[in-house]
Design a protein around this motif. Structure first.
Motif, PDB file in Angstrom:
ATOM      1  N   LEU A 133       0.806  -1.218   0.000  1.00 54.51           N
ATOM      2  CA  LEU A 133       0.000   0.000   0.000  1.00 54.51           C
ATOM      3  C   LEU A 133       0.838   1.267   0.000  1.00 54.51           C
ATOM      4  O   LEU A 133       0.517   2.228  -0.686  1.00 54.51           O
ATOM      5  CB  LEU A 133      -0.919  -0.017   1.229  1.00 54.51           C
ATOM      6  CG  LEU A 133      -2.214  -0.788   1.021  1.00 54.51           C
ATOM      7  CD1 LEU A 133      -2.954  -0.925   2.325  1.00 54.51           C
ATOM      8  CD2 LEU A 133      -3.069  -0.108  -0.028  1.00 54.51           C
ATOM      9  N   ALA A 134       1.889   1.261   0.774  1.00 60.38           N
ATOM     10  CA  ALA A 134       2.650   2.496   0.913  1.00 60.38           C
ATOM     11  C   ALA A 134       3.725   2.650  -0.153  1.00 60.38           C
ATOM     12  O   ALA A 134       4.483   3.602  -0.137  1.00 60.38           O
ATOM     13  CB  ALA A 134       3.290   2.567   2.286  1.00 60.38           C
ATOM     14  N   ALA A 135       3.794   1.691  -1.061  1.00 61.52           N
ATOM     15  CA  ALA A 135       4.870   1.762  -2.043  1.00 61.52           C
ATOM     16  C   ALA A 135       4.549   2.811  -3.102  1.00 61.52           C
ATOM     17  O   ALA A 135       3.474   2.799  -3.681  1.00 61.52           O
ATOM     18  CB  ALA A 135       5.055   0.404  -2.692  1.00 61.52           C
ATOM     19  N   ALA A 136       5.505   3.675  -3.328  1.00 66.80           N
ATOM     20  CA  ALA A 136       5.312   4.680  -4.368  1.00 66.80           C
ATOM     21  C   ALA A 136       5.805   4.125  -5.691  1.00 66.80           C
ATOM     22  O   ALA A 136       6.719   3.296  -5.723  1.00 66.80           O
ATOM     23  CB  ALA A 136       6.097   5.936  -4.010  1.00 66.80           C
ATOM     24  N   ARG A 137       5.148   4.595  -6.745  1.00 65.87           N
ATOM     25  CA  ARG A 137       5.604   4.181  -8.068  1.00 65.87           C
ATOM     26  C   ARG A 137       5.567   5.393  -8.985  1.00 65.87           C
ATOM     27  O   ARG A 137       4.621   6.178  -8.909  1.00 65.87           O
ATOM     28  CB  ARG A 137       4.731   3.063  -8.634  1.00 65.87           C
ATOM     29  CG  ARG A 137       5.094   1.704  -8.081  1.00 65.87           C
ATOM     30  CD  ARG A 137       4.300   0.610  -8.733  1.00 65.87           C
ATOM     31  NE  ARG A 137       4.804  -0.685  -8.289  1.00 65.87           N
ATOM     32  CZ  ARG A 137       4.379  -1.850  -8.797  1.00 65.87           C
ATOM     33  NH1 ARG A 137       3.475  -1.865  -9.741  1.00 65.87           N
ATOM     34  NH2 ARG A 137       4.900  -2.969  -8.355  1.00 65.87           N
ATOM     35  N   LEU A 138       6.554   5.468  -9.825  1.00 67.80           N
ATOM     36  CA  LEU A 138       6.606   6.567 -10.779  1.00 67.80           C
ATOM     37  C   LEU A 138       6.958   6.023 -12.152  1.00 67.80           C
ATOM     38  O   LEU A 138       7.753   5.082 -12.266  1.00 67.80           O
ATOM     39  CB  LEU A 138       7.693   7.580 -10.398  1.00 67.80           C
ATOM     40  CG  LEU A 138       7.593   8.432  -9.146  1.00 67.80           C
ATOM     41  CD1 LEU A 138       7.997   7.642  -7.927  1.00 67.80           C
ATOM     42  CD2 LEU A 138       8.468   9.662  -9.311  1.00 67.80           C
ATOM     43  N   VAL A 139       6.352   6.622 -13.143  1.00 66.96           N
ATOM     44  CA  VAL A 139       6.802   6.374 -14.508  1.00 66.96           C
ATOM     45  C   VAL A 139       7.119   7.748 -15.085  1.00 66.96           C
ATOM     46  O   VAL A 139       6.266   8.633 -15.086  1.00 66.96           O
ATOM     47  CB  VAL A 139       5.740   5.655 -15.361  1.00 66.96           C
ATOM     48  CG1 VAL A 139       6.154   5.664 -16.829  1.00 66.96           C
ATOM     49  CG2 VAL A 139       5.543   4.237 -14.864  1.00 66.96           C
ATOM     50  N   VAL A 140       8.360   7.905 -15.510  1.00 62.95           N
ATOM     51  CA  VAL A 140       8.784   9.200 -16.044  1.00 62.95           C
ATOM     52  C   VAL A 140       9.195   8.991 -17.496  1.00 62.95           C
ATOM     53  O   VAL A 140      10.043   8.150 -17.802  1.00 62.95           O
ATOM     54  CB  VAL A 140       9.973   9.764 -15.230  1.00 62.95           C
ATOM     55  CG1 VAL A 140      10.342  11.142 -15.768  1.00 62.95           C
ATOM     56  CG2 VAL A 140       9.628   9.824 -13.756  1.00 62.95           C
ATOM     57  N   VAL A 141       8.568   9.756 -18.389  1.00 66.09           N
ATOM     58  CA  VAL A 141       8.907   9.678 -19.807  1.00 66.09           C
ATOM     59  C   VAL A 141       9.293  11.071 -20.244  1.00 66.09           C
ATOM     60  O   VAL A 141       8.662  12.057 -19.846  1.00 66.09           O
ATOM     61  CB  VAL A 141       7.719   9.160 -20.640  1.00 66.09           C
ATOM     62  CG1 VAL A 141       8.137   8.955 -22.089  1.00 66.09           C
ATOM     63  CG2 VAL A 141       7.160   7.873 -20.060  1.00 66.09           C
TER      64      VAL A 141
END
Lengths: 497, 250, 326
Positions: free
Chosen positions: A407-415
């Protein structure tokens, strides 16, 4: 033995009538029993699965979701019958339909029934040419699961150079169950498009810069799309499952960056599309912010002369082995005037942050720090590099890599580009599927995809050389029937002799 | 019970000795071979994520054998004996009508299954040529064969009944085929009743042979088709017994 | 065969008021007869007289419309299985499985009729011997000649040692040589078994049967021993007389004789005259004629009454107008 009364005749019309009556009665009784047994069998049944991988056996989570269905759900499988995934998709959904009488399953083969397919495409505003997808509809709500989302791939054989990529997993159950849960629950999660820095507008239908198609995709995934400004006292709302920063053009306030940081710290999910071109060759402040998340966003333009159509665009096939990109292994992405985005731990990057490249240019790629007004690259020696330039990065913090996100895991996708998800380019190459997969990965939470792991999928490959084919044909059509006939002739001759 | 086994042996002996049964098996082998070749050509070099049997049931050849073989096998059972008069010799021996009908049904069903042996031959040949990651799994193959046997039971029983009704083999075959194809075609109503909820839609779904076979080839054994086919077979065999018996009271 | 209380004193076949209708057509009408143990009875009649129907009912293959049929005291309807065990039945046209070898066929039939193990082999060998089939035992039935097939059918009827043998037209289509062989076989069986044979050919019945039932159009017209029947029906038969006498005297004598209805005279050799006299009524002319010859001093060299063959009786009885003429 009961000898008959001596006076009763063996045969008489009365006796015959009696027997006829008994026979009719017996036939009637048995027919009634047959109907009754079938009626009971239809109500109380079991389905046994005789497969190694129990491909079609539903998990407990799915059964619970199905049991909660209170409204009718129409599931339309818009698939080509010959699509490799069709048996798996339809077989699995058949089990859903058996387990839940409210679920009405229908198959539309767009090749054989183009009229119906066209009608469906119009009703659900599918881009033309979109096919092989499953539509879940309940009342006003619709969810769409696309074929590209369904597979997991094992790219191992490709890297080691021995043979082709093989599908290794089928995520049908996770996606279908999530879609079912989503059409059932009103509201749910929302996706916020950040505003205030000249970002792309999710309501805009403009061909190049409008983002209405991406917004439509998000809605198909069960998200409510809303705009968000972080000025003043506004904060990221707690129900925001996904924050999208699409091509900001002007600098961010430090307060805004703080709010973004807090959002990510508590397990937020960010899709950042940062175009150097759109920002007018200036920095917006996000670049430095992302460095603390292990992503280096360069102030450069990327070119790949061998893989371009007009010179400033990129046709990308160098996709990394990541859950987002491996399903697209044999396809291409199409970007315009992208900037380099690479994983790189900055000074403030915590060690549990893992950043991974999603796709890069080919080895003929290079960066150019400046472009002429005519759009031509101007390479600055020392600052620019040659080789496979990475263009997108996926970042994960918390949890253990590969075991899904908590739940607390952050995720990012940067393009390093934003136009490629605009209304025009999103339907180019595999951009839409990339967006779809990226959103899936970003949204991936245990309760969201019902915690269902992908099923192992056994993919078979028939490879017969023409010579072998000829031999098989000869064997099956000539030798075997001939042998059977010969055996028959032999027996016949032996019986006559 | 003993006459039953004697008669089963006799009927199987007939099938083993008759040239026509070899022609039937060879024809089935040829048709199934054609089906497999067309599949292999279509999928050669491509990826399949379903066992080959699951794809095969969808071809016309599979249903051609399934629908055509039982009438060909069963047409002679009673019609031939009636036409040549041996029925009288048979029925005046101390054997019950039920034993005769059951024996003929059993033998025809066994021979029907023999007719499907080429399927295993075809699978064996395919396996021979695709040794690695062979697209076969024995459990779905077993459930497919179970489905073939269950459907066969119904069709063989139907053929028995048709053969008991007439003394012309041709008429018996035509009758069995007509009834059988009708039963099969009910499956196609599935598309038109769609996901309806009324009882007629439920009946169509319940008797839809295509759906049953779809399940069996996927390795799913549902108790509903199981009960449906077994009960229908029992009902048809019972009717046949009554038809044969009717000679004694009509 | 174990003794059975049900058969004590019961006739082998008992048929009472048997009627069989096919729709509106009557095949057998109110037929009654009995056959005692050890009898050989012939059922004689033209095609379509109802012989085969009666045999089929006896063999429990068909059911009649009304009436009672018992075999050894057992009802053919209620105890069909028990009755079938007692009967060896060879249907009309002798249907056989052409795909089997003779021995295979007989083994199959023997087993089906309840024989087991060593008894099968023993009985099959016995009937092969009995019916003269030993040398063709390994042949396919389909390749056999008509005569051999007939014997196979007979062997099948005998293989389980039935108490009652029903043969429907057993000699149809046989050449005279085969006919005699089959006839001899039936005669040899007659000593220990009850046999009912149907035929439309008279000499066959006459040669083998002690008693004859003559059927026509579903009825039994006459039932007696072959000899008695002939006796009964030959009363009033023509008398042949050969005397040496003047033809004119003979002529007037016959014309005035009160018992002679018709006459025919023709000269024979050596001055004899051959006369065929038809009597008026049922009287036997012979004693009177003898006395007349003595009285007139005629030389008498032949005085015989013509015996009617069964053929003639049969024809007389079965002619549709026979009753009207009588």
């Amino acid at each position: 033995m009961n000898p008959p009364a001596p006076d009763e005749p063996s045969f008489s019309p009365a006796r015959r009538l009696r027997i006829a009556g008994q026979v009719l009665l017996a036939v009637g009784a048995l027919s009634a029993i047959v109907v009754m047994v079938n009626y009971l069998a239809a109500r109380h049944y079991r389905r046994l699965h005789w497969t190694v991988d129990t491909r079609f056996e539903l998990s407990r989570v799915t059964r619970e979701v199905l049991a909660r269905q209170s409204n009718e759900v129409a599931v339309t499988v818009l698939f080509d019958r010959d699509h490799v995934l069709f048996p798996s998709v339809y077989g699995l959904l058949t089990e859903y339909a058996y387990a839940c009488p409210r679920l009405k399953l229908e198959h539309v083969d767009y090749r054989r029934d183009p009229g119906r397919a066209e009608l469906l495409a119009q009703r659900h505003q599918l881009p033309s040419g979109e096919a092989d997808l499953v539509i879940f509809t309940s009342g006003p709500r619709t969810r769409i699961v696309r074929a590209a989302e369904l597979s997991e791939y094992d790219l191992g054989p490709l890297w080691s150079g021995e043979g082709a990529v093989r599908r290794s997993g089928f995520k049908g159950e996770a996606l279908f169950t999530a879609a079912l849960a989503a059409v059932q629950q009103p509201g749910g999660q929302s996706a916020a498009f950040l505003r205030g820095h000249g970002e792309h507008d999710p309501e805009n239908d403009d061909k190049l810069t409008g983002y209405s198609r991406l917004a439509g995709l998000l809605r198909q995934k069960g998200l409510t799309v809303q705009p968000l400004e972080l000025v003043g006292t506004n904060d990221v709302p707690p129900d925001c499952a996904l924050l999208i920063v699409a091509g900001p053009r002007s600098p961010w306030m430090p307060a805004e960056l703080d709010k973004l940081q807090r959002y990510l710290q508590r397990g937020g999910r960010l899709l950042a599309l940062l175009s150097f071109y759109r920002a007018g060759h200036t920095r917006t402040g996000l670049e430095d912010f992302l460095l603390s998340w292990g992503v280096q966003v360069s102030d450069t333009f990327v070119f790949d002369p061998a893989h371009t159509i007009r010179g400033n665009d990129l046709i990308l096939s160098n996709l990394a082995a990541h859950p987002i990109t491996s399903p697209l292994f044999d396809r291409r992405l199409h970007l315009i005037l992208a900037r380099a985005v690479a994983p790189r731990a900055g000074p403030g990057t915590p060690p549990e942050v893992r950043a991974q490249v999603l796709f890069s240019t080919s080895v003929q790629g290079y960066t150019a720090s400046e472009i002429t007004p005519a759009g031509l690259p101007r390479v600055v020696p020392g600052r620019d590099v040659r080789g496979a330039v990475p263009l997108a990065v996926a970042v994960e913090r918390g949890g253990i890599a590969g075991l899904g996100a908590d739940l607390a895991a952050a995720r990012l996708v940067v393009v390093g580009e934003s136009l490629f998800l605009g209304n025009e380019l999103i339907v180019s190459a595999a951009n839409l599927d990339f967006a779809s997969l990226a959103v899936n990965w970003l949204l991936d939470r245990p309760h969201d995809l019902a915690g269902l792991a992908a099923r192992p999928l056994h993919e078979y490959r028939l490879t017969l050389t023409p010579a072998q084919m000829t031999r098989v044909r000869w064997l099956l059509l000539g030798a075997l029937p001939g042998m059977i006939l010969a055996a028959g002739g032999l027996v016949w001759w032996w019986r006559r002799a | 019970m003993r006459p039953y086994f004697i008669l089963v042996r006799r009927e199987l002996g007939w099938y083993a000795g008759a040239l026509s049964s070899y022609v039937t098996v060879a024809a089935a082998q040829f048709l199934l071979g054609l089906g497999f070749i067309s599949l292999l050509e279509a999928f050669n070099g491509e990826a399949l994520n379903a066992p080959l049997t699951e794809v095969f049931y969808d071809t016309m050849y599979f249903w051609l054998v399934l629908l055509l073989a039982p009438p060909v096998i069963t047409m002679r059972l009673f019609a031939q004996e009636r036409a040549t008069g041996t029925f009288e010799t048979l029925m005046t021996a101390p054997v019950g009508d039920a034993a005769v009908v059951l024996a003929k049904f059993t033998a025809a069903l066994v021979f029907y299954l023999v007719t499907w042996a080429p399927l295993l031959l075809c699978l064996g040949v395919v396996r021979q040529y695709i040794p690695e990651h062979h697209p076969l799994e024995w459990r779905p193959v077993a459930s497919t064969l179970l489905g073939i046997a269950l459907l066969g039971g119904v069709y063989v029983a139907l053929g028995c009944l048709a053969s008991a009704l007439t003394r012309s083999q041709i008429l018996a075959a035509v009758l069995a085929l007509a009834l059988g194809v009708t039963l099969f075609l009910v499956s196609f109503l599935r598309a038109s009743v769609g996901a309806g909820t009324d009882w007629s839609a439920a009946v169509v779904r319940h008797v839809s042979l295509l759906s049953h076979m779809e399940d069996f080839v996927r390795g799913v054994v549902d108790t509903r088709p199981l009960v449906f086919h077994l009960s229908l077979t029992a009902w048809l065999v019972f009717l046949t017994v009554k038809v044969v018996e009717s000679r004694r009271w009509k | 065969m174990s003794a059975d209380p049900a058969q004590n004193g019961a006739p082998m076949i008992e048929v009472r008021a048997l009627t069989k209708r096919y729709g509106r057509q009557v095949a057998v009408q109110e037929v009654s007869f009995t056959v005692g143990p050890g009898e050989v009875v012939g059922l004689l009649g033209p095609n379509g007289a109802g012989k085969s129907t009666i045999l089929r009912i006896l063999a429990c293959y068909l059911t009649a419309s009304s009436g009672t049929v018992r075999v050894a005291g057992r009802d053919v309807f209620l105890e069909a299985d028990a009755v079938r065990r007692l009967i060896g039945y060879m249907p009309e046209n002798n249907p056989l499985y052409p795909d089997l070898r003779v021995r295979e066929y007989l083994r199959f039939r023997a087993r089906l009729k309840g024989l087991r193990g060593a008894a099968v082999r023993a009985r099959v060998n016995a009937v092969l011997e009995q019916c003269g089939l030993t040398e063709v035992a390994g042949k396919i039935i389909g390749t056999l000649s008509k005569g051999y097939r007939q014997r196979v059918g007979l062997a099948d009827a005998l293989v389980h040692e039935p108490r009652l043998i029903l043969l429907d037209e057993p000699t149809i289509g046989l050449d005279p040589h085969q006919l005699r062989a089959v006839r001899d076989m039936i005669r040899s069986l007659a000593r220990e078994r009850t046999i009912l044979i149907s035929s439309h050919i008279l000499p066959e019945i006459e040669a083998t049967c002690g008693r004859v039932l003559i059927m026509f159009a579903g009825r039994i017209l006459a039932a007696d021993t072959a000899a008695n029947l002939r006796q009964r029906l030959s009363a009033g038969g023509e008398v042949v007389l050969e005397v040496a006498a003047p033809p004119a005297e003979l002529q007037t004598c016959w014309e005035t004789h009160p018992d002679v209805a018709r006459f025919e005279c023709a000269p024979a050799d050596d001055g004899y005259v051959r006369c065929v006299l038809t009597p008026r009524g049922e009287t036997d002319l012979r004693p009177g004629l003898f006395a007349l010859a003595v009285e007139r001093g005629w030389r008498l060299r032949e005085l015989t009454r013509r015996q009617q063959t069964l053929e003639e009786i049969f024809l007389r009885l079965t002619r549709p107008d026979a009753e009207a003429e009588e």
